[in-house]
Design a protein around this motif. Structure first.
Motif, mmCIF file in Angstrom:
data_model
loop_
_atom_site.group_PDB
_atom_site.id
_atom_site.type_symbol
_atom_site.label_atom_id
_atom_site.label_comp_id
_atom_site.label_asym_id
_atom_site.label_seq_id
_atom_site.Cartn_x
_atom_site.Cartn_y
_atom_site.Cartn_z
ATOM 1 N N TYR A 279 0.803 -1.215 0.000
ATOM 2 C CA TYR A 279 0.000 0.000 0.000
ATOM 3 C C TYR A 279 0.838 1.268 0.000
ATOM 4 C CZ TYR A 279 0.667 -0.141 5.099
ATOM 5 O OH TYR A 279 1.197 -0.184 6.361
ATOM 6 N N HIS A 280 2.114 1.155 0.334
ATOM 7 C CA HIS A 280 2.993 2.327 0.275
ATOM 8 C C HIS A 280 3.653 2.474 -1.104
ATOM 9 C CE1 HIS A 280 5.608 -0.981 1.406
ATOM 10 N NE2 HIS A 280 6.670 -0.255 1.163
ATOM 11 N N ASP B 31 6.359 5.612 5.705
ATOM 12 C CA ASP B 31 5.190 6.432 6.003
ATOM 13 C C ASP B 31 4.094 5.500 6.507
ATOM 14 O OD1 ASP B 31 6.376 8.788 5.108
ATOM 15 O OD2 ASP B 31 5.631 8.518 3.064
ATOM 16 N N ARG B 32 3.473 5.878 7.605
ATOM 17 C CA ARG B 32 2.374 5.078 8.141
ATOM 18 C C ARG B 32 1.091 5.406 7.379
ATOM 19 N NH1 ARG B 32 4.011 2.495 12.448
ATOM 20 N NH2 ARG B 32 5.881 3.182 13.504
ATOM 21 N N TRP B 33 0.126 4.505 7.481
ATOM 22 C CA TRP B 33 -1.152 4.706 6.818
ATOM 23 C C TRP B 33 -1.724 6.046 7.261
ATOM 24 C CZ3 TRP B 33 -3.255 2.862 2.740
ATOM 25 C CH2 TRP B 33 -4.596 3.113 2.478
ATOM 26 N N GLY B 34 -2.138 6.840 6.293
ATOM 27 C CA GLY B 34 -2.692 8.152 6.580
ATOM 28 C C GLY B 34 -1.665 9.266 6.561
ATOM 29 N N GLU B 35 -0.382 8.914 6.512
ATOM 30 C CA GLU B 35 0.678 9.912 6.438
ATOM 31 C C GLU B 35 1.113 10.106 4.992
ATOM 32 O OE1 GLU B 35 2.929 9.032 10.677
ATOM 33 O OE2 GLU B 35 3.879 8.405 8.814
ATOM 34 N N SER C 77 0.304 7.764 1.639
ATOM 35 C CA SER C 77 -0.086 6.390 1.916
ATOM 36 C C SER C 77 -1.504 6.031 1.473
ATOM 37 C CB SER C 77 0.075 6.088 3.411
ATOM 38 O OG SER C 77 -0.727 6.948 4.168
ATOM 39 N N GLU C 78 -2.262 6.974 0.913
ATOM 40 C CA GLU C 78 -3.600 6.626 0.451
ATOM 41 C C GLU C 78 -3.498 5.710 -0.763
ATOM 42 O OE1 GLU C 78 -2.831 9.898 1.179
ATOM 43 O OE2 GLU C 78 -3.809 9.730 3.119
#
Length: 182
Positions: free
Chosen positions: A137-138, A166-170, A173-174
């Motif tokens: 997802y990244h 990058d974490r989800w939402g950062e 990362s969408e």
């Protein structure tokens, strides 16, 4: 690659690290990374797998946790069955008995029923099983991004703050639909 990146990252974060070098692990690291286990001395205290007198073999030696990466099914089976005949399996058993975080990262596939039974035994003993299966997802473009994804999951499992991904939402990362996929 996972072990090397994890050890190097822990060193960069200033975290005291002890490495148990199995003979096969050393050979795999040389083959896959071009790095000799002796090169790891600059990042960590390295222990020979045959040295059952190493500090990490004792429950009185304080650690925050242990990671076995990669974890062969042979090692996983030994740990699941309480065998402590090598420093690696002894230290894992010590982590379990002292109720310290133990993360095993198997990377073999496919699993047969005995592998799954051994993983279940470890999971029931509160060991984290974290197969080396990075997410996408990244949107990684380089192999090191896949490695960093797995290492970041390991660090998260040890509650170690990091900035490897990058974490989800950062940031970016969408999810994005790739129109080239059929």
């Amino acid at each position: 690659m996972y072990a090397y990146t994890l050890i190097h990252t822990l060193h960069q974060l200033g975290i005291e690290t002890h490495v148990i070098a199995t003979e096969t692990g050393d050979k795999v690291m040389q083959y896959e990374c071009g790095v000799n286990i002796k090169d790891m001395h600059q990042f960590a205290e390295v222990h020979d797998d045959g040295n059952l007198f190493a500090p990490v073999a004792s429950g009185s030696f304080q650690t925050d946790g242990m990671v076995i990466v990669p974890c062969s099914m042979n090692t996983l089976g030994a740990i699941a069955n309480g065998i402590g005949d090598t420093l690696l399996s002894r230290a894992a058993n010590v982590a379990m008995k002292e109720k310290r975080q133990l993360i095993v990262v198997p990377r073999e596939a496919p699993f047969h029923v005995i592998h799954l039974q051994n993983m279940t035994r470890l999971a029931e003993a509160n060991v984290s099983i974290m197969p080396a299966s990075p997410g996408f997802y990244h949107r990684p473009k380089e192999i090191w991004e896949l490695v960093n994804f797995m290492v970041s999951r390991i660090l998260d499992g040890l509650n170690i703050d990091h900035k490897l991904i990058d974490r989800w939402g950062e940031k970016n990362s969408e999810p994005r639909i790739n129109e080239n996929i059929d």
